[in-house]
Design a protein around this motif. Structure first.
Motif, PDB file in Angstrom:
ATOM      1  N   UNK A   1       0.791  -1.234   0.000  1.00  0.00           N
ATOM      2  CA  UNK A   1       0.000   0.000   0.000  1.00  0.00           C
ATOM      3  C   UNK A   1       0.819   1.279   0.000  1.00  0.00           C
ATOM      4  N   UNK A   2       2.162   1.175   0.177  1.00  0.00           N
ATOM      5  CA  UNK A   2       2.941   2.415   0.213  1.00  0.00           C
ATOM      6  C   UNK A   2       3.083   3.042  -1.175  1.00  0.00           C
ATOM      7  N   UNK A   3       3.281   2.217  -2.185  1.00  0.00           N
ATOM      8  CA  UNK A   3       3.364   2.763  -3.552  1.00  0.00           C
ATOM      9  C   UNK A   3       1.994   3.308  -3.959  1.00  0.00           C
ATOM     10  N   UNK A   4       0.957   2.620  -3.526  1.00  0.00           N
ATOM     11  CA  UNK A   4      -0.407   3.097  -3.829  1.00  0.00           C
ATOM     12  C   UNK A   4      -0.643   4.487  -3.225  1.00  0.00           C
ATOM     13  N   UNK A   5      -0.163   4.671  -2.000  1.00  0.00           N
ATOM     14  CA  UNK A   5      -0.324   5.968  -1.342  1.00  0.00           C
ATOM     15  C   UNK A   5       0.379   7.064  -2.160  1.00  0.00           C
ATOM     16  N   UNK A   6       1.547   6.745  -2.686  1.00  0.00           N
ATOM     17  CA  UNK A   6       2.285   7.716  -3.509  1.00  0.00           C
ATOM     18  C   UNK A   6       1.508   8.031  -4.789  1.00  0.00           C
ATOM     19  N   UNK A   7       0.920   6.997  -5.371  1.00  0.00           N
ATOM     20  CA  UNK A   7       0.139   7.177  -6.602  1.00  0.00           C
ATOM     21  C   UNK A   7      -1.088   8.044  -6.326  1.00  0.00           C
ATOM     22  N   UNK A   8      -1.737   7.790  -5.204  1.00  0.00           N
ATOM     23  CA  UNK A   8      -2.926   8.593  -4.863  1.00  0.00           C
ATOM     24  C   UNK A   8      -2.546  10.058  -4.646  1.00  0.00           C
ATOM     25  N   UNK A   9      -1.399  10.258  -4.024  1.00  0.00           N
ATOM     26  CA  UNK A   9      -0.946  11.635  -3.808  1.00  0.00           C
ATOM     27  C   UNK A   9      -0.637  12.302  -5.161  1.00  0.00           C
TER      28      UNK A   9
ATOM     29  N   UNK B   1      -1.378  11.061 -23.525  1.00  0.00           N
ATOM     30  CA  UNK B   1      -0.026  11.420 -23.953  1.00  0.00           C
ATOM     31  C   UNK B   1       1.057  11.191 -22.914  1.00  0.00           C
ATOM     32  N   UNK B   2       0.650  11.030 -21.641  1.00  0.00           N
ATOM     33  CA  UNK B   2       1.653  10.918 -20.575  1.00  0.00           C
ATOM     34  C   UNK B   2       1.329   9.724 -19.684  1.00  0.00           C
ATOM     35  N   UNK B   3       2.377   9.047 -19.232  1.00  0.00           N
ATOM     36  CA  UNK B   3       2.153   7.876 -18.389  1.00  0.00           C
ATOM     37  C   UNK B   3       3.176   7.854 -17.259  1.00  0.00           C
ATOM     38  N   UNK B   4       2.695   7.470 -16.079  1.00  0.00           N
ATOM     39  CA  UNK B   4       3.575   7.271 -14.931  1.00  0.00           C
ATOM     40  C   UNK B   4       3.541   5.786 -14.582  1.00  0.00           C
ATOM     41  N   UNK B   5       4.724   5.178 -14.494  1.00  0.00           N
ATOM     42  CA  UNK B   5       4.827   3.766 -14.148  1.00  0.00           C
ATOM     43  C   UNK B   5       5.371   3.685 -12.727  1.00  0.00           C
ATOM     44  N   UNK B   6       4.599   3.088 -11.823  1.00  0.00           N
ATOM     45  CA  UNK B   6       4.982   3.046 -10.407  1.00  0.00           C
ATOM     46  C   UNK B   6       5.000   1.606  -9.925  1.00  0.00           C
ATOM     47  N   UNK B   7       6.169   1.181  -9.445  1.00  0.00           N
ATOM     48  CA  UNK B   7       6.244  -0.211  -8.992  1.00  0.00           C
ATOM     49  C   UNK B   7       7.381  -0.394  -7.986  1.00  0.00           C
ATOM     50  N   UNK B   8       7.429  -1.610  -7.457  1.00  0.00           N
ATOM     51  CA  UNK B   8       8.470  -1.941  -6.485  1.00  0.00           C
ATOM     52  C   UNK B   8       9.589  -2.739  -7.148  1.00  0.00           C
ATOM     53  N   UNK B   9      10.750  -2.643  -6.546  1.00  0.00           N
ATOM     54  CA  UNK B   9      11.841  -3.557  -6.891  1.00  0.00           C
ATOM     55  C   UNK B   9      11.472  -4.912  -6.274  1.00  0.00           C
ATOM     56  N   UNK B  10      11.638  -5.966  -7.055  1.00  0.00           N
ATOM     57  CA  UNK B  10      11.092  -7.252  -6.600  1.00  0.00           C
ATOM     58  C   UNK B  10      11.933  -8.389  -7.157  1.00  0.00           C
ATOM     59  N   UNK B  11      12.497  -9.199  -6.285  1.00  0.00           N
ATOM     60  CA  UNK B  11      13.358 -10.311  -6.713  1.00  0.00           C
ATOM     61  C   UNK B  11      14.438  -9.847  -7.696  1.00  0.00           C
TER      62      UNK B  11
ATOM     63  N   UNK C   1       9.852   1.976  -5.762  1.00  0.00           N
ATOM     64  CA  UNK C   1       9.881   1.775  -4.326  1.00  0.00           C
ATOM     65  C   UNK C   1      10.799   0.597  -4.030  1.00  0.00           C
ATOM     66  N   UNK C   2      11.586   0.724  -2.985  1.00  0.00           N
ATOM     67  CA  UNK C   2      12.463  -0.379  -2.593  1.00  0.00           C
ATOM     68  C   UNK C   2      12.921  -0.175  -1.166  1.00  0.00           C
ATOM     69  N   UNK C   3      12.999  -1.252  -0.410  1.00  0.00           N
ATOM     70  CA  UNK C   3      13.465  -1.135   0.970  1.00  0.00           C
ATOM     71  C   UNK C   3      14.976  -1.292   1.042  1.00  0.00           C
TER      72      UNK C   3
ATOM     73  N   UNK D   1      11.834   8.324  -6.129  1.00  0.00           N
ATOM     74  CA  UNK D   1      12.304   7.121  -5.436  1.00  0.00           C
ATOM     75  C   UNK D   1      11.710   7.116  -4.028  1.00  0.00           C
ATOM     76  N   UNK D   2      11.035   6.029  -3.684  1.00  0.00           N
ATOM     77  CA  UNK D   2      10.495   5.867  -2.336  1.00  0.00           C
ATOM     78  C   UNK D   2      11.324   4.785  -1.660  1.00  0.00           C
ATOM     79  N   UNK D   3      11.781   5.073  -0.457  1.00  0.00           N
ATOM     80  CA  UNK D   3      12.485   4.039   0.316  1.00  0.00           C
ATOM     81  C   UNK D   3      11.497   3.511   1.352  1.00  0.00           C
TER      82      UNK D   3
END
Ligand code: FEO
Length: 384
Positions: A252-260, A294-304, A333-335, A362-364
Motif C-alpha cells: 500500500x505504500x506505492x499506492x499511497x504515492x500514486x494517490x498523492x 499522452x503521458x504515463x507514470x509507471x509506479x512499482x516496487x523492486x522485486x526479486x 519503491x524499494x526497501x 524514489x520511495x524508500x
C-alpha cells in the motif's frame, strides 16, 4: 437485419465466452459477424466461431431459403471467423471459396484441405461480379493476420473490413463504440499501425457509405468519426490529453504515492488522470489507456532483483504493441537497492520517441518528506 436491400446480417452473438482470443475479458460478450449478399450469385462473407455453426447456417437459410450460396468469401482465417468453413462447404456442396492464397494454405493447416477444386484465389485489386454487385478485393496483410483480404462492394458502397473497425461486445448490448473498439484495437491490432495506415490510404480513395466489420456494429453514420480514430490509433497519436498512472503496490505504500500524485495532478489542472492497479484492474484497459493519453507514470516496487511481475507484464504489452510518442515518468519503491526505474527504462529502450520526465520519484519503503516533495515536482512537471 437489413443492411441494404441486398445485403443482410447473418452473424451471431456469443454470451458464453469467458475470454476472447484466450485472454480478453468481454463482459458484454462478442459478436461474430457474417453477411449475405443477395444477387444472381449469392455470396456469404465469413463464417463464425466453432460453437455457433448451426445457428449461423440457420441464419443463412432464414435469408436465402432453399437457394444455395455461390460463394463463401473468406476474408480472415482466425478461427473466430473460419471455424465453420467445412460445415458450410458440406451444407452447400456446389459453393466455391473466394480467398487469398495464404488463406488457403491456412485452410490446409486447419482442415487438412485447401479446397483445391472449389476455390478462387484473389489478390489485392482483383474483382468479382455477383451480377448486380461488383466486388473489389483489398489486400490488408497484418490487419490482423497476413492472409487478410477486405472487400469493397462498389454497388452498395460497402467496405467489408474484416477485423478492422471491430469491437468487443455482442450486438444485443447497447454500449459506446469507442471504448470497446479502442480496447479491441490496441489489444489485437495495435502492433500493426503501419499496416492499418496502409489500409486507410487504400480506403481513402473509395466512396464508402457503410462499414461491415467482423465484430461489433455495422457502421453507417458519421464514418469520418471512426476513420479519424483509426488514423490516430494507428499513427500512435495522442487521442486525449491526460496522464495515466499504472501501478503495482504490495503493502500500500506505492499506492499511497500514486494517490498523492493523482491528487496533485488534478490540483495542477491536469484534464484527466486515469489510475490503474495492474494487479487488480483489466490489463487490456490499462494498455488502451497507455495508448490513448499522452503521458504515463509507471509506479512499482523492486522485486526479486527485478520489478513486480504485473508491471513487467504491462510494459511487455506496451513494447509488443509498438508503444511510442509519449512522455514517461517513473516511481520506484524499494526497501534496499531500489532499481525498478532502471529496469523499466531498460524495458522501454527500444521504443521510439519517448520523453522521460526529469522528476522521477524514489520511495524508500514509505513516503517521507523528500519523496513527497518529489511527487509534487513531478505533478508540476507533467502539467506544464
Ligand atoms: Fe476476429 Fe483476427 O479475428
Amino acid at each position: 437485419m437489413f443492411i441494404t436491400d441486398d445485403v443482410k446480417y447473418v452473424g451471431v452473438n456469443d454470451h458464453e465466452i469467458d475470454l476472447f482470443e484466450g485472454q480478453y475479458d468481454v463482459p458484454n460478450g462478442m459478436a461474430y459477424n457474417s453477411y449475405v449478399v443477395l444477387d444472381n450469385k449469392i455470396a456469404v462473407f465469413d463464417s463464425v466461431d466453432a460453437r455457433f455453426g448451426e445457428e449461423w447456417l440457420g441464419n443463412i437459410r432464414g435469408v436465402i431459403g432453399k437457394k444455395a450460396p455461390y460463394y463463401l468469401i473468406v476474408q480472415h482465417m482466425e478461427p473466430d471467423h473460419s471455424a465453420n468453413i467445412v460445415n458450410f462447404m458440406t451444407a452447400y456442396p456446389k459453393a466455391t471459396i473466394v480467398s487469398s492464397k495464404q488463406a488457403f494454405v491456412m485452410m490446409n493447416q486447419y482442415f487438412g484441405t485447401d479446397f483445391a477444386d472449389r476455390r478462387i484465389i484473389v489478390k489485392d485489386g482483383d474483382t468479382l461480379s455477383l451480377g448486380k454487385h461488383n466486388l473489389t478485393f483489398i489486400g490488408a496483410p497484418m490487419v490482423h493476420w497476413p492472409e487478410v483480404t477486405m472487400t469493397y462492394d462498389s454497388t452498395d458502397k460497402i467496405l467489408f473490413s474484416a477485423d478492422a473497425f471491430g469491437k468487443f461486445g455482442a450486438l444485443d448490448v447497447n454500449e459506446d463504440w469507442a471504448c470497446e473498439a479502442r480496447r479491441y484495437y490496441f489489444g489485437i491490432v495495435g502492433k500493426y499501425g503501419v499496416q492499418v495506415q496502409n489500409l486507410l490510404k487504400k480506403a481513402a480513395v473509395l466512396d464508402i457509405k457503410t462499414i461491415c466489420p467482423l465484430h461489433g456494429p455495422v457502421l453507417t453514420d458519421n464514418l469520418g468519426y471512426y476513420i479519424n480514430l483509426y488514423d490516430i490509433w494507428s499513427s500512435y497519436g495522442v487521442e486525449s490529453e491526460g496522464v495515466v498512472i499504472a501501478y503495482t503496490s504490495v503493502y500500500g505504500h506505492t499506492k499511497k504515492a500514486v494517490e498523492l500524485l493523482a491528487k496533485k495532478l488534478k490540483e495542477n489542472g491536469c484534464p484527466k488522470v486515469s489510475v490503474t492497479d495492474l494487479a487488480r484492474d483489466d490489463m487490456a484497459e490499462a494498455v488502451e489507456d497507455a495508448f490513448r493519453y499522452g503521458k504515463i507514470v509507471l509506479a512499482t516496487t523492486t522485486y526479486n532483483g527485478d520489478i513486480f511481475p504485473f508491471m513487467r507484464e504491462f510494459i511487455t504489452h506496451l513494447t509488443e504493441h509498438n508503444f511510442q510518442n509519449r512522455t514517461v515518468a517513473f516511481i520506484e519503491n524499494g526497501s534496499w537497492s531500489p532499481w525498478a526505474t532502471k529496469v523499466m527504462m531498460g524495458m522501454l529502450e527500444g521504443c521510439k520517441n519517448l520523453t522521460f520526465a526529469e522528476n522521477n520519484v524514489r520511495i524508500l519503503s514509505a513516503l517521507n518528506a523528500e519523496s513527497t516533495a518529489k511527487i509534487e515536482k513531478l505533478a508540476a512537471e507533467l502539467c506544464k
